[in-house]
Design an enzyme around this catalytic site. Structure first.
Site, PDB file in Angstrom:
ATOM      1  N   ASP A 139      11.628  19.719  29.436  1.00  0.00           N
ATOM      2  CA  ASP A 139      12.719  18.900  28.943  1.00  0.00           C
ATOM      3  C   ASP A 139      14.032  19.706  29.029  1.00  0.00           C
ATOM      4  O   ASP A 139      13.998  20.938  29.132  1.00  0.00           O
ATOM      5  CB  ASP A 139      12.421  18.503  27.497  1.00  0.00           C
ATOM      6  CG  ASP A 139      13.551  17.735  26.849  1.00  0.00           C
ATOM      7  OD1 ASP A 139      14.032  16.762  27.456  1.00  0.00           O
ATOM      8  OD2 ASP A 139      13.959  18.131  25.743  1.00  0.00           O
ATOM      9  N   ASP A 184      17.616  18.933  27.083  1.00  0.00           N
ATOM     10  CA  ASP A 184      18.398  19.082  25.851  1.00  0.00           C
ATOM     11  C   ASP A 184      17.484  19.431  24.674  1.00  0.00           C
ATOM     12  O   ASP A 184      16.510  18.717  24.385  1.00  0.00           O
ATOM     13  CB  ASP A 184      19.142  17.787  25.552  1.00  0.00           C
ATOM     14  CG  ASP A 184      20.064  17.371  26.703  1.00  0.00           C
ATOM     15  OD1 ASP A 184      20.316  18.216  27.581  1.00  0.00           O
ATOM     16  OD2 ASP A 184      20.511  16.210  26.716  1.00  0.00           O
ATOM     17  N   ASP A 243      11.104  19.328  22.992  1.00  0.00           N
ATOM     18  CA  ASP A 243      11.388  19.496  21.561  1.00  0.00           C
ATOM     19  C   ASP A 243      11.025  18.270  20.737  1.00  0.00           C
ATOM     20  O   ASP A 243      11.138  18.293  19.515  1.00  0.00           O
ATOM     21  CB  ASP A 243      12.865  19.836  21.359  1.00  0.00           C
ATOM     22  CG  ASP A 243      13.796  18.704  21.794  1.00  0.00           C
ATOM     23  OD1 ASP A 243      13.477  18.032  22.805  1.00  0.00           O
ATOM     24  OD2 ASP A 243      14.828  18.490  21.134  1.00  0.00           O
TER      25      ASP A 243
END
Length: 384
Positions: A9, A11, A129
């Site tokens: 991922d 961000d 995240d």
């Protein structure tokens, strides 16, 4: 040889995510702690990287393409300057309400990796995240890691992820629960860490700490037992659980020293091969360890046949809160569960010193025997 892919991922995983969830200006660009050295370690271990990111409404008036492209280009340039190149960057521009299969946790953008026979999906993984990143991993059929953040939780940091993937660590978590005790043991034989021990018996904790500290591996033990009755069940079940954890972490035992060797190359520290003065090499990890007036010896073999030989005597009934009669019983239970042949001998005047020297000698012998030395199985039988 097929290649493992790390899907990553963007961000909150590669770069920190700002409060407005859009990195649309250079000054918002901040790299996540330890990401670059961790990716370099994985690169050196043969991994390739694919970025997979949801960018809500990218290209719309609220999120112009130009605002995204500048920070994105700088980020990729920084990674490339450090030797990290992304095989592909997969970007979904839709909004969550649209429910498109290309938006994580959907795998529409990554379907071609399922058809690529050059990809090792069994070893591949996803790091993100958010829970949607873990769902993406599950949908793709790869292992998922949720990076620890203040906003979304998670339990992993980048060094831990690199260790888990690059080292293929020998790890085990064993939970043993009976009517008498509840024991959990975590071991990672390829990572050194301060031991974390809590059994309700302070002196026993101190002895177990010696195993992790001087054994050179990460060890965590948490035990709750019927100490209102006596110490027997807690000590015995802790030994059984630790032995089972060692056995599970070792797997098929390929590449281990099995016996191990010390600094002079013969495995015992005295130059004759077995430390008994007869000049015959025993083949076991043989450690002689002094502690003031005490001298302890440990020799062990992870050959799969449990056996304990204990040669020692204690004068006191207890040392701290540990009955001395349980010391050989601990080692016997450990051998039974680990499939360990262990010879212990101790001489001394102080029972505290004798017990501590035994645990330290065992730990040093374990350090030798558990050390990776290649890929071969150390047995002519073809099994351990």
């Amino acid at each position: 040889m097929s290649t493992p892919i790390l899907f990553v991922d963007r961000d909150g995983t590669l770069i920190e995510e700002p409060g407005d969830f859009q990195i649309d200006a250079y000054e918002k660009l901040r790299f996540v702690r330890d990401v670059i050295p961790s990716l370099l370690r994985l690169r050196d271990a043969g991994w390739e990287f694919v970025m997979v990111t949801n960018q809500d409404g990218l290209g719309t008036e609220a999120y112009p393409e130009a605002a995204f492209a500048g920070p994105q280009g700088l980020m990729l340039q920084v990674f490339e300057s450090q030797g990290i190149v992304f095989r592909e960057v997969l970007i979904d521009r839709s909004f969550a309400a649209e429910g498109l299969p290309t938006r994580k946790p959907g795998i529409g953008l990554a379907l071609h990796y399922l058809r690529d026979r050059g990809i090792d999906l069994a070893r591949s993984a996803m790091v993100g995240d958010r829970e949607t990143d873990l769902q993406f991993a599950a949908n793709l059929g790869v292992r998922g890691f949720q990076l620890r953040t203040a906003q979304f939780g998670g339990e992993w940091d980048w060094p831990g992820i690199a260790h888990a993937l690059a080292d293929a660590p020998r790890q085990a978590r064993v939970q043993r629960t009976t009517r008498e005790t509840s024991i959990r043991v975590d071991v990672d034989l390829d990572r050194a860490a301060e031991p974390r021990i809590a059994t309700g018996l302070a002196f026993f904790d101190h002895m177990l700490e010696q195993i992790g500290k001087h054994g050179g591996f990460a060890l965590a033990i948490r035990a709750e037992g019927d100490l209102h009755i006596d110490e027997h069940h807690t000590v015995e079940d802790t030994a059984l659980t630790l032995g089972q954890a060692l056995r599970e972490a070792l797997g098929d035992k390929r590449g281990i020293g099995r016996y191990g060797f010390d600094g002079d190359g013969d495995g015992d520290g005295d130059g004759d091969g077995d430390g008994d003065g007869d000049g015959e090499a025993s083949g076991r990890a043989d450690v002689t360890l002094p502690m003031d007036e005490t001298l302890a010896r440990a020799a062990l073999d992870f050959g799969g046949r449990p056996y304990l030989v204990f040669d020692g005597a204690f004068r006191r009934e207890r040392v701290g809160d540990l009955p001395t009669e349980l010391v050989p019983h601990f080692f016997r239970s450990l051998c039974d569960a680990a499939g360990l042949n262990l010879h212990l001998r101790v001489r001394g005047d102080n029972d505290h010193h004798q017990i501590e020297a035994l645990f330290k000698a065992l730990a040093r012998a374990l350090r030798q025997a558990l050390r990776r030395q290649g890929a071969e199985l150390p047995s002519t039988k073809g099994t351990l």
